[in-house]
Design a protein around this motif. Structure first.
Motif, mmCIF file in Angstrom:
data_model
loop_
_atom_site.group_PDB
_atom_site.id
_atom_site.type_symbol
_atom_site.label_atom_id
_atom_site.label_comp_id
_atom_site.label_asym_id
_atom_site.label_seq_id
_atom_site.Cartn_x
_atom_site.Cartn_y
_atom_site.Cartn_z
ATOM 1 N N SER A 1 0.800 -1.208 0.000
ATOM 2 C CA SER A 1 0.000 0.000 0.000
ATOM 3 C C SER A 1 0.839 1.267 0.000
ATOM 4 O O SER A 1 0.303 2.356 0.138
ATOM 5 C CB SER A 1 -0.912 -0.007 1.230
ATOM 6 N N SER A 2 2.138 1.172 -0.151
ATOM 7 C CA SER A 2 2.977 2.356 -0.137
ATOM 8 C C SER A 2 2.807 3.148 -1.420
ATOM 9 O O SER A 2 2.392 2.638 -2.453
ATOM 10 C CB SER A 2 4.447 1.973 0.059
ATOM 11 N N SER A 3 3.146 4.432 -1.374
ATOM 12 C CA SER A 3 2.948 5.309 -2.522
ATOM 13 C C SER A 3 4.015 5.146 -3.591
ATOM 14 O O SER A 3 3.870 5.665 -4.684
ATOM 15 C CB SER A 3 2.928 6.768 -2.040
ATOM 16 N N ASP A 4 5.097 4.409 -3.314
ATOM 17 C CA ASP A 4 6.165 4.251 -4.294
ATOM 18 C C ASP A 4 6.099 2.910 -5.029
ATOM 19 O O ASP A 4 7.088 2.454 -5.583
ATOM 20 C CB ASP A 4 7.535 4.416 -3.629
ATOM 21 N N THR A 5 4.928 2.275 -5.047
ATOM 22 C CA THR A 5 4.802 1.006 -5.755
ATOM 23 C C THR A 5 4.834 1.229 -7.259
ATOM 24 O O THR A 5 4.473 2.282 -7.761
ATOM 25 C CB THR A 5 3.496 0.282 -5.384
ATOM 26 N N ILE A 6 5.251 0.204 -7.961
ATOM 27 C CA ILE A 6 5.326 0.253 -9.415
ATOM 28 C C ILE A 6 3.960 -0.119 -9.960
ATOM 29 O O ILE A 6 3.399 -1.145 -9.573
ATOM 30 C CB ILE A 6 6.395 -0.731 -9.920
ATOM 31 N N PRO A 7 3.405 0.688 -10.855
ATOM 32 C CA PRO A 7 2.102 0.338 -11.403
ATOM 33 C C PRO A 7 2.185 -0.911 -12.271
ATOM 34 O O PRO A 7 3.211 -1.190 -12.876
ATOM 35 C CB PRO A 7 1.715 1.556 -12.235
ATOM 36 N N GLY A 8 1.109 -1.646 -12.314
ATOM 37 C CA GLY A 8 1.052 -2.860 -13.118
ATOM 38 C C GLY A 8 0.220 -3.915 -12.435
ATOM 39 O O GLY A 8 -0.430 -3.649 -11.425
ATOM 40 N N GLN A 9 0.225 -5.118 -12.977
ATOM 41 C CA GLN A 9 -0.575 -6.212 -12.442
ATOM 42 C C GLN A 9 0.321 -7.362 -12.020
ATOM 43 O O GLN A 9 1.321 -7.642 -12.669
ATOM 44 C CB GLN A 9 -1.559 -6.712 -13.492
ATOM 45 N N ILE A 10 -0.089 -8.044 -10.949
ATOM 46 C CA ILE A 10 0.664 -9.191 -10.442
ATOM 47 C C ILE A 10 -0.242 -10.412 -10.462
ATOM 48 O O ILE A 10 -1.348 -10.381 -9.924
ATOM 49 C CB ILE A 10 1.165 -8.928 -9.008
ATOM 50 N N ASN A 11 0.240 -11.486 -11.083
ATOM 51 C CA ASN A 11 -0.447 -12.777 -11.135
ATOM 52 C C ASN A 11 -1.871 -12.700 -11.682
ATOM 53 O O ASN A 11 -2.731 -13.474 -11.285
ATOM 54 C CB ASN A 11 -0.448 -13.443 -9.754
ATOM 55 N N LYS A 12 -2.142 -11.782 -12.583
ATOM 56 C CA LYS A 12 -3.475 -11.674 -13.189
ATOM 57 C C LYS A 12 -3.604 -12.524 -14.442
ATOM 58 O O LYS A 12 -4.690 -12.928 -14.803
ATOM 59 C CB LYS A 12 -3.799 -10.212 -13.543
ATOM 60 N N ASN A 13 -2.494 -12.799 -15.141
ATOM 61 C CA ASN A 13 -2.550 -13.514 -16.408
ATOM 62 C C ASN A 13 -1.822 -14.854 -16.363
ATOM 63 O O ASN A 13 -1.341 -15.322 -17.382
ATOM 64 C CB ASN A 13 -1.960 -12.644 -17.523
ATOM 65 N N ASN A 14 -1.754 -15.469 -15.198
ATOM 66 C CA ASN A 14 -1.033 -16.743 -15.075
ATOM 67 C C ASN A 14 -1.659 -17.836 -15.929
ATOM 68 O O ASN A 14 -0.957 -18.640 -16.524
ATOM 69 C CB ASN A 14 -0.988 -17.204 -13.618
ATOM 70 N N ASP A 15 -2.974 -17.883 -15.973
ATOM 71 C CA ASP A 15 -3.671 -18.937 -16.707
ATOM 72 C C ASP A 15 -4.157 -18.480 -18.077
ATOM 73 O O ASP A 15 -4.910 -19.187 -18.731
ATOM 74 C CB ASP A 15 -4.859 -19.450 -15.895
ATOM 75 N N SER A 16 -3.723 -17.321 -18.527
ATOM 76 C CA SER A 16 -4.194 -16.801 -19.809
ATOM 77 C C SER A 16 -3.527 -17.533 -20.971
ATOM 78 O O SER A 16 -2.501 -18.191 -20.815
ATOM 79 C CB SER A 16 -3.905 -15.302 -19.913
#
Length: 164
Positions: free
Chosen positions: A34-49
């Motif tokens: 939840s910190s403000s310096d996180t990198i935008p993007g998605q994590i583990n959303k397309n594993n089964d795609s």
């Protein structure tokens, strides 16, 4: 020069980690912390795609072809290849975990970066973690890497690279 995605496949051909990086202000915020310096993007959303399955299939096929083109006495390794406007960097550990970075075409080979991700971060935060599964399953709670520390440290490392 940009890193677009980072994938890890286990020895059973399952995508156990997928990190897509958003380099624009409109990107979806990261769910890793939840910190403000996180990198935008998605994590583990397309594993089964289908795209992760196709990526694995391309790598498997190219690795098989490259091994058949040389005689048995020489060592032949697939390290990177270009595909359209992307360059795919590949590292396979002795335990058959496959590490893949997708970048722009202009980026030089990143086999040392992938080895660093495996040896420093994957070993430390996933393999040596007593709460992490030894074998990843196809579905369920133990089908992907959800270790917050691993995600945070790999993000920091990749963000520290000049190509990020």
């Amino acid at each position: 020069m940009t890193i677009h995605s980072f994938f890890i496949f286990d020895r059973h051909c399952n995508c156990i980690y997928n990190r897509e990086y958003g380099h624009t202000p409109q990107s979806i915020p990261s769910t890793s912390s939840s910190s403000s310096d996180t990198i935008p993007g998605q994590i583990n959303k397309n594993n089964d795609s289908n795209s992760s399955k196709l990526l694995f299939g391309i790598l498997y096929s190219l690795k098989t072809i490259s091994n058949k083109l040389v005689d048995e006495s020489s060592i032949n390794q697939l390290k990177s290849f270009n595909l359209g406007q992307f360059k795919i960097h590949f590292y396979e550990s002795l335990s058959n975990f496959k590490f893949i970075l997708i970048t722009n075409v202009e980026v030089e080979e990143l086999s040392s970066v992938l080895f660093q991700l495996y040896s420093e971060y994957f070993i430390k935060y996933v393999v040596e973690n007593g709460l992490s599964p030894v074998e990843f399953s196809e579905t369920g709670e133990y089908s992907k890497i959800n270790n917050g520390r691993f995600i945070e440290e790999t993000d920091k490392y990749l963000q520290s690279l000049s190509i990020f």
